[in-house]
Design a protein around this motif. Sequence first.
Motif, PDB file in Angstrom:
ATOM      1  N   SER A  37       0.825  -1.204   0.000  1.00  0.00           N
ATOM      2  CA  SER A  37       0.000   0.000   0.000  1.00  0.00           C
ATOM      3  C   SER A  37       0.864   1.261   0.000  1.00  0.00           C
ATOM      4  CB  SER A  37      -0.946   0.001   1.197  1.00  0.00           C
ATOM      5  OG  SER A  37      -0.227   0.139   2.400  1.00  0.00           O
ATOM      6  N   SER A  38       2.014   1.232   0.680  1.00  0.00           N
ATOM      7  CA  SER A  38       2.910   2.389   0.682  1.00  0.00           C
ATOM      8  C   SER A  38       3.491   2.632  -0.708  1.00  0.00           C
ATOM      9  CB  SER A  38       4.055   2.183   1.672  1.00  0.00           C
ATOM     10  OG  SER A  38       3.557   2.113   2.973  1.00  0.00           O
ATOM     11  N   ILE A  39       3.878   1.577  -1.376  1.00  0.00           N
ATOM     12  CA  ILE A  39       4.416   1.711  -2.733  1.00  0.00           C
ATOM     13  C   ILE A  39       3.343   2.247  -3.666  1.00  0.00           C
ATOM     14  CG2 ILE A  39       5.261   0.403  -4.721  1.00  0.00           C
ATOM     15  CD1 ILE A  39       6.733  -1.396  -2.658  1.00  0.00           C
ATOM     16  N   ARG A  40       2.141   1.741  -3.554  1.00  0.00           N
ATOM     17  CA  ARG A  40       1.035   2.198  -4.395  1.00  0.00           C
ATOM     18  C   ARG A  40       0.753   3.684  -4.154  1.00  0.00           C
ATOM     19  NH1 ARG A  40      -3.046  -1.022  -2.649  1.00  0.00           N
ATOM     20  NH2 ARG A  40      -2.082  -2.745  -3.743  1.00  0.00           N
ATOM     21  N   THR A  41       0.763   4.092  -2.898  1.00  0.00           N
ATOM     22  CA  THR A  41       0.521   5.495  -2.567  1.00  0.00           C
ATOM     23  C   THR A  41       1.636   6.385  -3.110  1.00  0.00           C
ATOM     24  OG1 THR A  41      -0.635   4.833  -0.565  1.00  0.00           O
ATOM     25  CG2 THR A  41       0.122   7.111  -0.671  1.00  0.00           C
ATOM     26  N   ALA A  42       2.872   5.942  -2.992  1.00  0.00           N
ATOM     27  CA  ALA A  42       4.000   6.725  -3.500  1.00  0.00           C
ATOM     28  C   ALA A  42       3.918   6.872  -5.018  1.00  0.00           C
ATOM     29  CB  ALA A  42       5.318   6.069  -3.103  1.00  0.00           C
ATOM     30  N   ARG A  43       3.541   5.819  -5.706  1.00  0.00           N
ATOM     31  CA  ARG A  43       3.395   5.904  -7.164  1.00  0.00           C
ATOM     32  C   ARG A  43       2.276   6.864  -7.541  1.00  0.00           C
ATOM     33  NH1 ARG A  43       3.969  -0.458  -8.873  1.00  0.00           N
ATOM     34  NH2 ARG A  43       6.222  -0.569  -8.643  1.00  0.00           N
ATOM     35  N   ARG A  44       1.168   6.793  -6.826  1.00  0.00           N
ATOM     36  CA  ARG A  44       0.044   7.678  -7.118  1.00  0.00           C
ATOM     37  C   ARG A  44       0.441   9.136  -6.875  1.00  0.00           C
ATOM     38  NH1 ARG A  44      -3.966   5.812  -3.728  1.00  0.00           N
ATOM     39  NH2 ARG A  44      -3.240   7.258  -2.158  1.00  0.00           N
ATOM     40  N   ASP A  45       1.155   9.405  -5.791  1.00  0.00           N
ATOM     41  CA  ASP A  45       1.594  10.764  -5.501  1.00  0.00           C
ATOM     42  C   ASP A  45       2.595  11.257  -6.542  1.00  0.00           C
ATOM     43  OD1 ASP A  45      -0.037  10.768  -3.305  1.00  0.00           O
ATOM     44  OD2 ASP A  45       1.579  10.435  -1.858  1.00  0.00           O
ATOM     45  N   ALA A  46       3.438  10.363  -7.032  1.00  0.00           N
ATOM     46  CA  ALA A  46       4.421  10.754  -8.040  1.00  0.00           C
ATOM     47  C   ALA A  46       3.740  11.096  -9.362  1.00  0.00           C
ATOM     48  CB  ALA A  46       5.434   9.638  -8.246  1.00  0.00           C
ATOM     49  N   GLN A  47       2.651  10.418  -9.685  1.00  0.00           N
ATOM     50  CA  GLN A  47       1.930  10.714 -10.923  1.00  0.00           C
ATOM     51  C   GLN A  47       1.168  12.029 -10.819  1.00  0.00           C
ATOM     52  OE1 GLN A  47      -0.492   7.287 -11.589  1.00  0.00           O
ATOM     53  NE2 GLN A  47       1.173   6.101 -12.492  1.00  0.00           N
ATOM     54  N   ILE A  48       0.724  12.376  -9.623  1.00  0.00           N
ATOM     55  CA  ILE A  48      -0.028  13.605  -9.435  1.00  0.00           C
ATOM     56  C   ILE A  48       0.879  14.818  -9.586  1.00  0.00           C
ATOM     57  CG2 ILE A  48      -1.269  14.970  -7.708  1.00  0.00           C
ATOM     58  CD1 ILE A  48      -2.470  12.367  -6.698  1.00  0.00           C
ATOM     59  N   GLN A  49       2.120  14.698  -9.145  1.00  0.00           N
ATOM     60  CA  GLN A  49       3.068  15.811  -9.221  1.00  0.00           C
ATOM     61  C   GLN A  49       3.301  16.198 -10.669  1.00  0.00           C
ATOM     62  OE1 GLN A  49       6.780  14.902  -7.486  1.00  0.00           O
ATOM     63  NE2 GLN A  49       6.216  15.600  -5.461  1.00  0.00           N
ATOM     64  N   ALA A  50       3.432  17.486 -10.898  1.00  0.00           N
ATOM     65  CA  ALA A  50       3.763  17.959 -12.233  1.00  0.00           C
ATOM     66  C   ALA A  50       5.219  17.635 -12.517  1.00  0.00           C
ATOM     67  CB  ALA A  50       3.533  19.452 -12.332  1.00  0.00           C
ATOM     68  N   PRO A  51       5.519  17.107 -13.702  1.00  0.00           N
ATOM     69  CA  PRO A  51       6.914  16.773 -14.007  1.00  0.00           C
ATOM     70  C   PRO A  51       7.769  18.041 -14.080  1.00  0.00           C
ATOM     71  CG  PRO A  51       5.513  16.390 -15.921  1.00  0.00           C
ATOM     72  CD  PRO A  51       4.626  16.761 -14.788  1.00  0.00           C
ATOM     73  N   GLY A  52       8.940  17.958 -13.506  1.00  0.00           N
ATOM     74  CA  GLY A  52       9.889  19.065 -13.544  1.00  0.00           C
ATOM     75  C   GLY A  52       9.742  20.061 -12.415  1.00  0.00           C
ATOM     76  N   SER A  53       8.702  19.931 -11.603  1.00  0.00           N
ATOM     77  CA  SER A  53       8.559  20.880 -10.500  1.00  0.00           C
ATOM     78  C   SER A  53       9.221  20.314  -9.256  1.00  0.00           C
ATOM     79  CB  SER A  53       7.081  21.160 -10.219  1.00  0.00           C
ATOM     80  OG  SER A  53       6.461  20.020  -9.693  1.00  0.00           O
TER      81      SER A  53
END
Length: 86
Positions: A37-53
């Motif tokens: 669940s932690s890995i899944r949450t981290a992946r979801r948060d990484a996708q939400i972030q705008a690339p390059g910011s």
Amino acid sequence: MTKQRVNPKELGKPRGSLNAPIAAFTMAVILCSYCFSSIRTARRDAQIQAPGSTSSQRATQFARKDESWVQQALEESRAQNGGKGQ
């Protein structure tokens, strides 16, 4: 009438010998589910972030939004008070 002695070992194993393996299995299941669940949450948060910011850029964007909100509230307050400072 003779009393039969209770054998503390049933089937050749002492009482409570299954407690440790059951506890270890349960802890392993809980740990694995937490990791997934932690890995899944981290992946979801990484996708939400705008690339390059970066985090500092995001922090300044939030600060700008906060400043504009405060500035707007001050202007509204001054307009209600007839241009007085308070």
